[in-house]
Design an enzyme around this catalytic site. Structure first.
Site, PDB file in Angstrom:
ATOM      1  N   ILE A   1       0.818  -1.213   0.000  1.00 62.83           N
ATOM      2  CA  ILE A   1       0.000   0.000   0.000  1.00 62.83           C
ATOM      3  C   ILE A   1       0.852   1.263   0.000  1.00 62.83           C
ATOM      4  CG2 ILE A   1      -0.222   0.086   2.520  1.00 62.83           C
ATOM      5  CD1 ILE A   1      -3.007   0.910  -0.020  1.00 62.83           C
TER       6      ILE A   1
ATOM      7  N   ASP B   1       8.744  -6.069  -6.412  1.00 62.11           N
ATOM      8  CA  ASP B   1       8.419  -6.786  -5.183  1.00 62.11           C
ATOM      9  C   ASP B   1       8.821  -8.245  -5.353  1.00 62.11           C
ATOM     10  OD1 ASP B   1       6.883  -8.102  -2.954  1.00 62.11           O
ATOM     11  OD2 ASP B   1       6.170  -6.045  -2.710  1.00 62.11           O
TER      12      ASP B   1
ATOM     13  N   SER C   1      -1.131  -7.354   2.478  1.00 62.49           N
ATOM     14  CA  SER C   1      -1.931  -8.477   2.005  1.00 62.49           C
ATOM     15  C   SER C   1      -2.912  -8.982   3.045  1.00 62.49           C
ATOM     16  CB  SER C   1      -1.001  -9.619   1.580  1.00 62.49           C
ATOM     17  OG  SER C   1      -0.076  -9.169   0.607  1.00 62.49           O
TER      18      SER C   1
ATOM     19  N   LEU D   1      -8.184  -0.955   9.155  1.00 64.92           N
ATOM     20  CA  LEU D   1      -8.803   0.073   9.991  1.00 64.92           C
ATOM     21  C   LEU D   1      -8.097   1.409   9.794  1.00 64.92           C
ATOM     22  CD1 LEU D   1      -9.575  -2.685  11.339  1.00 64.92           C
ATOM     23  CD2 LEU D   1      -9.599  -1.460  13.509  1.00 64.92           C
TER      24      LEU D   1
ATOM     25  N   HIS E   1       1.190  -9.885  15.299  1.00 61.46           N
ATOM     26  CA  HIS E   1      -0.024  -9.322  15.899  1.00 61.46           C
ATOM     27  C   HIS E   1      -1.185 -10.230  15.524  1.00 61.46           C
ATOM     28  CE1 HIS E   1      -3.467  -6.723  16.480  1.00 61.46           C
ATOM     29  NE2 HIS E   1      -3.610  -6.504  15.184  1.00 61.46           N
TER      30      HIS E   1
ATOM     31  N   TYR F   1      -9.759  -4.773  19.004  1.00 59.42           N
ATOM     32  CA  TYR F   1     -10.559  -4.065  18.022  1.00 59.42           C
ATOM     33  C   TYR F   1     -11.348  -5.083  17.198  1.00 59.42           C
ATOM     34  CZ  TYR F   1      -6.819  -5.119  14.604  1.00 59.42           C
ATOM     35  OH  TYR F   1      -5.904  -5.749  13.802  1.00 59.42           O
TER      36      TYR F   1
ATOM     37  N   TRP G   1       1.775   2.066   8.377  1.00 63.10           N
ATOM     38  CA  TRP G   1       0.594   1.220   8.326  1.00 63.10           C
ATOM     39  C   TRP G   1      -0.385   1.749   7.285  1.00 63.10           C
ATOM     40  CZ3 TRP G   1      -0.775  -0.294  14.088  1.00 63.10           C
ATOM     41  CH2 TRP G   1       0.347  -0.935  14.652  1.00 63.10           C
ATOM     42  N   VAL G   2      -1.368   0.940   6.944  1.00 63.64           N
ATOM     43  CA  VAL G   2      -2.377   1.342   5.968  1.00 63.64           C
ATOM     44  C   VAL G   2      -2.995   2.681   6.350  1.00 63.64           C
ATOM     45  CG1 VAL G   2      -4.636   0.759   4.990  1.00 63.64           C
ATOM     46  CG2 VAL G   2      -2.911  -1.028   5.273  1.00 63.64           C
TER      47      VAL G   2
ATOM     48  N   ASP H   1      15.731  26.198  15.507  1.00 65.41           N
ATOM     49  CA  ASP H   1      16.384  27.403  16.023  1.00 65.41           C
ATOM     50  C   ASP H   1      17.661  26.988  16.720  1.00 65.41           C
ATOM     51  OD1 ASP H   1      15.130  26.230  18.219  1.00 65.41           O
ATOM     52  OD2 ASP H   1      14.517  28.132  19.100  1.00 65.41           O
TER      53      ASP H   1
ATOM     54  N   GLY I   1      24.371  25.368  19.645  1.00 67.12           N
ATOM     55  CA  GLY I   1      23.368  24.716  20.470  1.00 67.12           C
ATOM     56  C   GLY I   1      22.183  24.354  19.590  1.00 67.12           C
TER      57      GLY I   1
ATOM     58  N   GLU J   1      25.266  29.958  30.964  1.00 69.88           N
ATOM     59  CA  GLU J   1      25.448  28.538  30.702  1.00 69.88           C
ATOM     60  C   GLU J   1      26.939  28.279  30.814  1.00 69.88           C
ATOM     61  OE1 GLU J   1      23.719  27.650  26.918  1.00 69.88           O
ATOM     62  OE2 GLU J   1      21.654  27.822  27.647  1.00 69.88           O
TER      63      GLU J   1
END
Length: 821
Positions: A14, A35, A47, A52, A225, A259, A359-360, A550, A564, A649
């Protein structure tokens, strides 16, 4: 013949397909996508992804990525079959803590322009009839969320890209990245070389292996997962067909890391509640082992890991009581040390880019930004939280990546406080003062591996000594987390006596050589061509005039500067722009040095007796520096102050750090010196209106909008972004970073909350704190320029509205008397 660059995209999932579409839509027609798997379902995460798309999160950038993914996929179809099903999203709460968090999330949605509302249990059950409303306290409904048909989208995107000139080649294994003289020349495959000017790895969890081909470390961890499908449910019978698949909102039960989504008459269940399961690429099925049903990214389902999630699902969704798990697999996705994607160009091989751990949900948005980087040189959405170079070296070490990525998997649905530090690993980077700080009861938070004191329990007894006007009000439970009233003591002592701050973790770079001045002058907005001993606050811009960073630039010698910086992104940007002639050397000196900020009206009383050098105002003026000795210790003293008080400083090499601390702390006892932490520091810097890059301003803002136009000197000559700024009228900007004071004197907001002007959401909070000097909470927020000083606004904090007023800044010492004495 086309003159666009030859681009090879590795990975036809994707992300790769979206990138090919984005590039070809911009006229780049020499694009080849390869691929190792067969087209169109190549065996990667796309795939099997459940698809979601939840848009709302704490990151504005990630939310914008997801919103663009929704917009793009909604307008995409494959022969009439839609690629996005806008069923909406519903996150439910079963605990009071989660319900409060849903109100916070609704605030993010408002800040970032996503429609959504918090609803009651009965409304949740109407939207998702499978829910047991008695188990639910409420929910967050987002009607524009939905389900991406990722595999279908890949087909549609590839077809559109091919029509514009792109090529997609499946079953092609990349075996190497060819490069010469530091530039990409092509991609070596098992079918021969593909010449290329630019290579973009969108290989997902194979991204590490592709990066290694050019010696690039890609800090991601493939993780398994779990995802399962039930058998057919009578409650879903007849609701959907194979084309629509779903009409119930996607459901998240984050209190149990779960989910749910429909698959016609079945329910799909995803869970993060199981143990982390890291995956080694060598353990994945090889080509000869795979088939349409067994993809490399789909590992065998481990039922024992799913058992607890199944029981929790049955309690929430009674329809599952008589159901069973029909199929399941352990799908492989990429996780990173901070949960964000990794996007950027190799530090060593020009033209080699990555877009990994995407992720998608965010795929189209990331692809658009990468295409903009390649074609236009900048992304319209700011990317500092996605840039692969945001990590310091230790954060890319394999053990660190594995531990932190595994922790992110475990905590992915947790209610997390914005100040919540990592539990582990800790104490990876400590200043030379660390042992002394622990003796003083320092409470440490963590950033990029650095232990940073937030406050010191040794100062707790002084809370009772605070004058009445310095007594902070009681906080609500959320803003009281990772905070202490001790911060008021440390702010009080900084404003009335003297305090020591550990500034060691701030990135320090040394720029030297005969070309150093011209180099810095070309990249920054302010004049750095000043006498030795000067200190200059300046900006780095992108070519569109956005604030890239900055910097504080100190000229230590004619050809040596100390810079810095804000982090590793600055180091990488400077490194990439070094001249080829070797006239400039760039060195990160952070780890070998340390810094103590000594600030307060008694700072000179503390330091001067320890030094033979003249530290009077005339001897070392504001924004000047010089080499001195303190108790014999060689120190670079810079007369700057991020808290708005007299002081310096003080920099020295790490070997002298502990002694420097001890000398200063002992000499300051009679003056009431305290060690102070970042809680007080942040409050004091906001009282002075000092901006924090990355929070208050980014590349999405120009200096005049951000209130740092004083650091721009167009008359000095050419510098990056100068031409873009020439087209901006400083006094006619449409929005500004504005200072707000909270009217009730006690409500402390924390950041990212939406701000309403005349009842309309018009901006968002960037930074906030309790201003101890003033005795009121304050915040900075991006607002329309029409919200002038005195304008009444409202901030939505969880489920209530907080009244605030736009104030003139800085709130403390606007004439700078305190800092210049």
């Amino acid at each position: 013949m086309s003159t666009t660059p030859r681009v090879v995209i590795i990975g036809a999932g994707i992300v790769g397909a979206n990138l090919a579409d984005e590039l070809t839509s911009r006229g780049w027609n020499q694009v080849t996508v390869v691929d190792q798997g067969p087209l169109p379902l190549t065996g990667g995460s796309t795939s099997h992804a459940p698809g979601l798309v939840y848009q709302t999160g704490p990151s504005k950038t990630m939310t914008e990525f997801a919103t663009y993914t929704v917009e793009k996929l909604q307008g995409l179809d494959d022969d009439g079959d839609r690629c996005f099903n806008q069923v909406g999203g519903l996150e439910i709460a079963t605990t009071p803590e989660r319900l409060a968090d849903l109100h916070r999330k609704q605030g993010w949605a408002t800040s970032w322009g996503v429609p959504g509302e918090v609803i009651g249990p009965d409304e949740c059950a109407k939207l998702h009839p499978l829910l047991d409303a008695e188990k639910v306290l409420g929910g967050f409904h987002t009607p524009t969320d939905g389900l991406a048909k990722a595999a279908r989208a890949v087909v549609a995107l590839a077809r559109r890209s091919v029509a514009r000139g792109a090529r997609f080649r499946g079953a092609v294994t990349v075996t190497g990245i060819n490069h010469s003289h530091g530039r990409v020349t092509g991609v070596e495959t098992d079918h021969g070389e593909i010449p290329a000017d630019i290579v973009v790895s969108c290989a997902g969890f194979w991204g590490q292996a592709i990066g290694e081909m050019v010696g690039m470390t890609v800090p991601l961890l493939p993780m398994a997962h779990q995802y399962a499908k039930t058998d057919p449910l009578p409650e879903l019978a007849g609701r959907n067909d194979e084309r629509t698949e779903a009409n119930l909102p996607i459901l998240r039960h984050q209190d149990r890391d779960l989910y749910y989504r429909e698959h016609v008459d079945r329910l799909g269940i995803g869970t993060y509640a199981h143990r982390p399961i890291p995956v080694r690429l060598s353990d994945l099925p090889q080509d000869e082992e795979t088939s349409e049903r067994a993809m490399p990214s789909m590992l065998p389902f481990t039922e024992e890991d799913f058992a607890a999630s199944w029981e929790h699902s049955k309690r929430l969704l009674p329809a599952l009581e008589t159901a069973k798990v029909d199929t399941g697999f352990n799908g492989v996705f990429s996780f990173t040390p901070d949960g964000g994607p990794v996007v950027g160009e190799s530090p060593d091989v020009q033209g080699f880019w990555i877009a990994e751990a995407v992720w998608v949900t965010h795929s189209a948005g990331v692809a658009r930004s990468v295409a903009q980087l390649l074609v236009d040189g900048r992304s319209e959405v700011e990317l500092h939280g996605c840039d692969v170079h945001r990590f310091d070296e230790l954060e890319t070490a394999p053990d660190y990546v594995e531990e932190t990525s595994s922790r992110n998997f475990v905590e992915i649905y947790d209610v997390k406080h914005p100040l919540q530090p990592k539990f582990s690993p800790r104490e990876l980077r400590v200043s030379p003062f660390h042992a002394r700080q622990k003796e003083l009861g320092a409470v440490f938070l963590e950033a990029h591996g650095w232990e940073r004191p937030h406050w010191f329990e040794a100062n707790a007894p002084l809370v009772k000594d605070l004058p009445m006007e310095w007594q902070p009000p009681a906080r609500d439970a959320w803003s009281a987390m990772y905070h202490s009233p001790v911060a008021a003591v440390e702010a009080w002592k900084t404003r009335t006596a003297v305090a020591l701050y550990d500034m060691t973790s701030l990135k320090r770079l040394e720029v030297s050589g005969p070309g150093a001045l011209a180099f810095l002058d070309r990249l920054t907005t302010n004049k750095v061509d000043k006498s030795v001993g000067s200190v200059t606050y300046t900006l780095m811009l992108d070519e569109a005039g956005g604030v890239r960073s900055d910097l504080t630039v100190a000229r230590l010698e004619e050809q040596r500067f100390q810079v810095g910086a804000n982090g590793n992104l600055d180091h990488e940007h400077l490194r990439r722009n070094l001249p080829d002639d070797g006239s400039v050397a760039l060195r990160d000196i952070t780890g070998g040095t340390c810094c103590i900020g000594v600030w307060g009206p008694l700072a000179r009383d503390l330091v001067q007796p320890l030094s033979r050098d003249d530290l009077s105002h005339e001897g070392l003026k504001f924004f000047r520096c010089k080499q001195i000795r303190i108790a014999g210790i060689p120190v670079t003293a810079m007369r700057v102050s991020y808290v708005g008080e007299l002081g310096w400083e003080l920099y020295t090499s790490a070997e002298y750090g502990q002694r420097l601390w001890d000398v200063l702390f002992e000499a300051g006892r009679d003056l009431g010196v305290v060690a102070a932490g970042r809680a007080a520091f942040n409050s004091l810097r906001l009282e002075k209106g000092y901006r924090a890059w990355g929070a208050d301003m980014t590349t999405e803002h120009n200096p005049y909008e951000a209130g740092v136009g004083f650091a721009v000197r167009p008359q000095k000559g050419e510098f990056a972004g100068r031409d873009a700024l020439a087209r901006v009228e400083p006094d006619a900007v449409a929005r500004r970073l504005s200072c707000l004071t909270i009217d009730d004197g006690r409500s402390v907001v924390l950041g990212s909350e939406p701000v309403f002007v005349d009842g309309v959401p018009s901006g968002y909070v960037t930074s906030a704190a309790f201003a101890h000097t003033l005795g009121v909470p304050i915040a900075y927020a991006w607002l329309p320029a029409t919200a002038v000083v005195g304008t009444r606004v409202r901030i939505k904090y969880f489920d209530r509205m907080v009244d605030a007023t736009v104030a003139a800044e800085p709130l403390v010492d606007p004439d700078m008397h305190r800092i210049r004495r």
